[in-house]
Design a protein around this motif. Sequence first.
Motif, PDB file in Angstrom:
ATOM      1  N   ARG A   1     -13.107  10.198 -22.224  1.00 42.67           N
ATOM      2  CA  ARG A   1     -14.205   9.464 -21.579  1.00 42.67           C
ATOM      3  C   ARG A   1     -13.892   9.145 -20.116  1.00 42.67           C
ATOM      4  O   ARG A   1     -14.745   8.639 -19.406  1.00 42.67           O
ATOM      5  N   GLY A   2     -12.633   9.379 -19.689  1.00 44.91           N
ATOM      6  CA  GLY A   2     -12.365   9.257 -18.251  1.00 44.91           C
ATOM      7  C   GLY A   2     -11.421   8.148 -17.829  1.00 44.91           C
ATOM      8  O   GLY A   2     -11.364   7.795 -16.652  1.00 44.91           O
ATOM      9  N   ILE A   3     -10.665   7.583 -18.795  1.00 45.79           N
ATOM     10  CA  ILE A   3      -9.679   6.561 -18.423  1.00 45.79           C
ATOM     11  C   ILE A   3      -8.289   7.055 -18.811  1.00 45.79           C
ATOM     12  O   ILE A   3      -8.074   7.459 -19.949  1.00 45.79           O
ATOM     13  N   THR A   4      -7.358   7.024 -17.855  1.00 47.28           N
ATOM     14  CA  THR A   4      -5.975   7.382 -18.165  1.00 47.28           C
ATOM     15  C   THR A   4      -5.072   6.188 -17.894  1.00 47.28           C
ATOM     16  O   THR A   4      -5.192   5.556 -16.842  1.00 47.28           O
ATOM     17  N   LEU A   5      -4.178   5.892 -18.836  1.00 46.39           N
ATOM     18  CA  LEU A   5      -3.157   4.860 -18.639  1.00 46.39           C
ATOM     19  C   LEU A   5      -1.829   5.542 -18.312  1.00 46.39           C
ATOM     20  O   LEU A   5      -1.387   6.429 -19.037  1.00 46.39           O
ATOM     21  N   VAL A   6      -1.224   5.138 -17.192  1.00 44.50           N
ATOM     22  CA  VAL A   6       0.150   5.564 -16.896  1.00 44.50           C
ATOM     23  C   VAL A   6       1.025   4.372 -17.283  1.00 44.50           C
ATOM     24  O   VAL A   6       1.068   3.372 -16.565  1.00 44.50           O
ATOM     25  N   PRO A   7       1.696   4.441 -18.440  1.00 41.86           N
ATOM     26  CA  PRO A   7       2.389   3.258 -18.948  1.00 41.86           C
ATOM     27  C   PRO A   7       3.608   2.894 -18.121  1.00 41.86           C
ATOM     28  O   PRO A   7       4.101   3.695 -17.319  1.00 41.86           O
ATOM     29  N   GLU A   8       4.093   1.690 -18.383  1.00 41.55           N
ATOM     30  CA  GLU A   8       5.288   1.202 -17.715  1.00 41.55           C
ATOM     31  C   GLU A   8       6.475   2.088 -18.104  1.00 41.55           C
ATOM     32  O   GLU A   8       6.563   2.540 -19.234  1.00 41.55           O
ATOM     33  N   GLY A   9       7.381   2.347 -17.144  1.00 42.22           N
ATOM     34  CA  GLY A   9       8.646   2.973 -17.509  1.00 42.22           C
ATOM     35  C   GLY A   9       8.783   4.463 -17.255  1.00 42.22           C
ATOM     36  O   GLY A   9       9.635   5.117 -17.844  1.00 42.22           O
ATOM     37  N   ARG A  10       7.958   5.019 -16.344  1.00 42.19           N
ATOM     38  CA  ARG A  10       8.145   6.422 -15.904  1.00 42.19           C
ATOM     39  C   ARG A  10       8.391   7.376 -17.059  1.00 42.19           C
ATOM     40  O   ARG A  10       9.434   8.024 -17.144  1.00 42.19           O
ATOM     41  N   LEU A  11       7.426   7.439 -17.949  1.00 41.37           N
ATOM     42  CA  LEU A  11       7.638   8.260 -19.137  1.00 41.37           C
ATOM     43  C   LEU A  11       7.352   9.733 -18.863  1.00 41.37           C
ATOM     44  O   LEU A  11       6.304  10.243 -19.190  1.00 41.37           O
ATOM     45  N   VAL A  12       8.319  10.400 -18.234  1.00 42.69           N
ATOM     46  CA  VAL A  12       8.188  11.847 -18.045  1.00 42.69           C
ATOM     47  C   VAL A  12       9.095  12.542 -19.058  1.00 42.69           C
ATOM     48  O   VAL A  12       9.967  11.913 -19.649  1.00 42.69           O
ATOM     49  N   PHE A  13       8.868  13.828 -19.258  1.00 43.42           N
ATOM     50  CA  PHE A  13       9.746  14.578 -20.163  1.00 43.42           C
ATOM     51  C   PHE A  13      10.935  15.090 -19.345  1.00 43.42           C
ATOM     52  O   PHE A  13      10.780  15.991 -18.520  1.00 43.42           O
ATOM     53  N   PRO A  14      12.124  14.491 -19.536  1.00 44.22           N
ATOM     54  CA  PRO A  14      13.241  14.757 -18.614  1.00 44.22           C
ATOM     55  C   PRO A  14      13.753  16.190 -18.657  1.00 44.22           C
ATOM     56  O   PRO A  14      14.224  16.709 -17.642  1.00 44.22           O
ATOM     57  N   GLN A  15      13.643  16.843 -19.826  1.00 39.59           N
ATOM     58  CA  GLN A  15      14.177  18.209 -19.951  1.00 39.59           C
ATOM     59  C   GLN A  15      13.164  19.271 -19.545  1.00 39.59           C
ATOM     60  O   GLN A  15      13.403  20.457 -19.713  1.00 39.59           O
ATOM     61  N   MET A  16      12.013  18.833 -19.043  1.00 37.02           N
ATOM     62  CA  MET A  16      11.010  19.801 -18.588  1.00 37.02           C
ATOM     63  C   MET A  16      10.894  19.728 -17.073  1.00 37.02           C
ATOM     64  O   MET A  16      11.202  18.696 -16.472  1.00 37.02           O
ATOM     65  N   THR A  17      10.427  20.831 -16.480  1.00 33.43           N
ATOM     66  CA  THR A  17      10.274  20.842 -15.024  1.00 33.43           C
ATOM     67  C   THR A  17       9.044  20.014 -14.626  1.00 33.43           C
ATOM     68  O   THR A  17       8.216  19.653 -15.468  1.00 33.43           O
ATOM     69  N   VAL A  18       8.957  19.786 -13.322  1.00 31.53           N
ATOM     70  CA  VAL A  18       7.788  19.094 -12.758  1.00 31.53           C
ATOM     71  C   VAL A  18       6.512  19.829 -13.177  1.00 31.53           C
ATOM     72  O   VAL A  18       5.547  19.230 -13.665  1.00 31.53           O
TER      73      VAL A  18
END
Length: 236
Positions: free
Chosen positions: A79-96
Amino acid sequence: MQGALEVSGLAFAYDGAAAVRDVSLTVKPGEIVALLGANGAGKSTTVRMIAGVLRPQKGDIRFDGEVLSGSPSHHVVRRGITLVPEGRLVFPQMTVMENLQLGAHIKERGRIGALVDKAFTLFPRLAERRGQLAGSMSGGEQQMLAIARGLMAEPRLVILDEPSLGLMPKVTQEMFQLIEAVNRSGISVLLVEQNLHQSLRIAHRGYVLEKGAVVLAGTGEELLANAYVQRAFLGR
Ligand code: ATP
């Protein structure tokens, strides 16, 4: 322009312990709205309800006129809302690049390339590092990537939960400039922050939460000049 959020009377208790008692707020299309308050005031719980991660026990959420309360998070993203949660949750073993592609999983395959290009225009630092493993980047770069990944779903409203947490002052400043750039690209922003000064400087309006309820609301300028805010948050 779209991206209007209306929240009224939200409440949520974890196992009987009230975390949010009464939160009403609005984000108008094109605005940056700051959601402020001390540790434990209920900011994250509020945005988790808006994003569909938690189901409100009371209250109403509408986005661009449609009722959202009670919808699961994958529905809210569509519907058009994205939450970027606290704590920089990126996948560390994957590239940018791989992290960004994952953020676009709800999009048609043919569109992903164009969305990645758009992200790289907004975040040139990520373009330089497209092949780097996310886990090897600095804290600020990982936070940028988390935001860029959130934008791959093409939200009309992005909710950022403490994007400056743990960043050095210089990087924090850069992060706030990036948030303004995201907003200028046409996306409404609900910004959860403890960094009151910098967030009120870029926000059109703000709300202050205390013990799960809104105790103050106003423009960035009004809140910065408010005696209660100065005493409680700025140590004056
Ligand atoms: P912070 O800035 O520290 O993240 P916050 O304003 O975002 O604080 P919340 O994380 O929403 O506040 O927390 C509000 C209250 O709910 C706090 O008392 C917290 O301990 C409690 N709480 C948060 N998450 C949970 C949980 N998963 N289970 C039980 N209690 C929780």
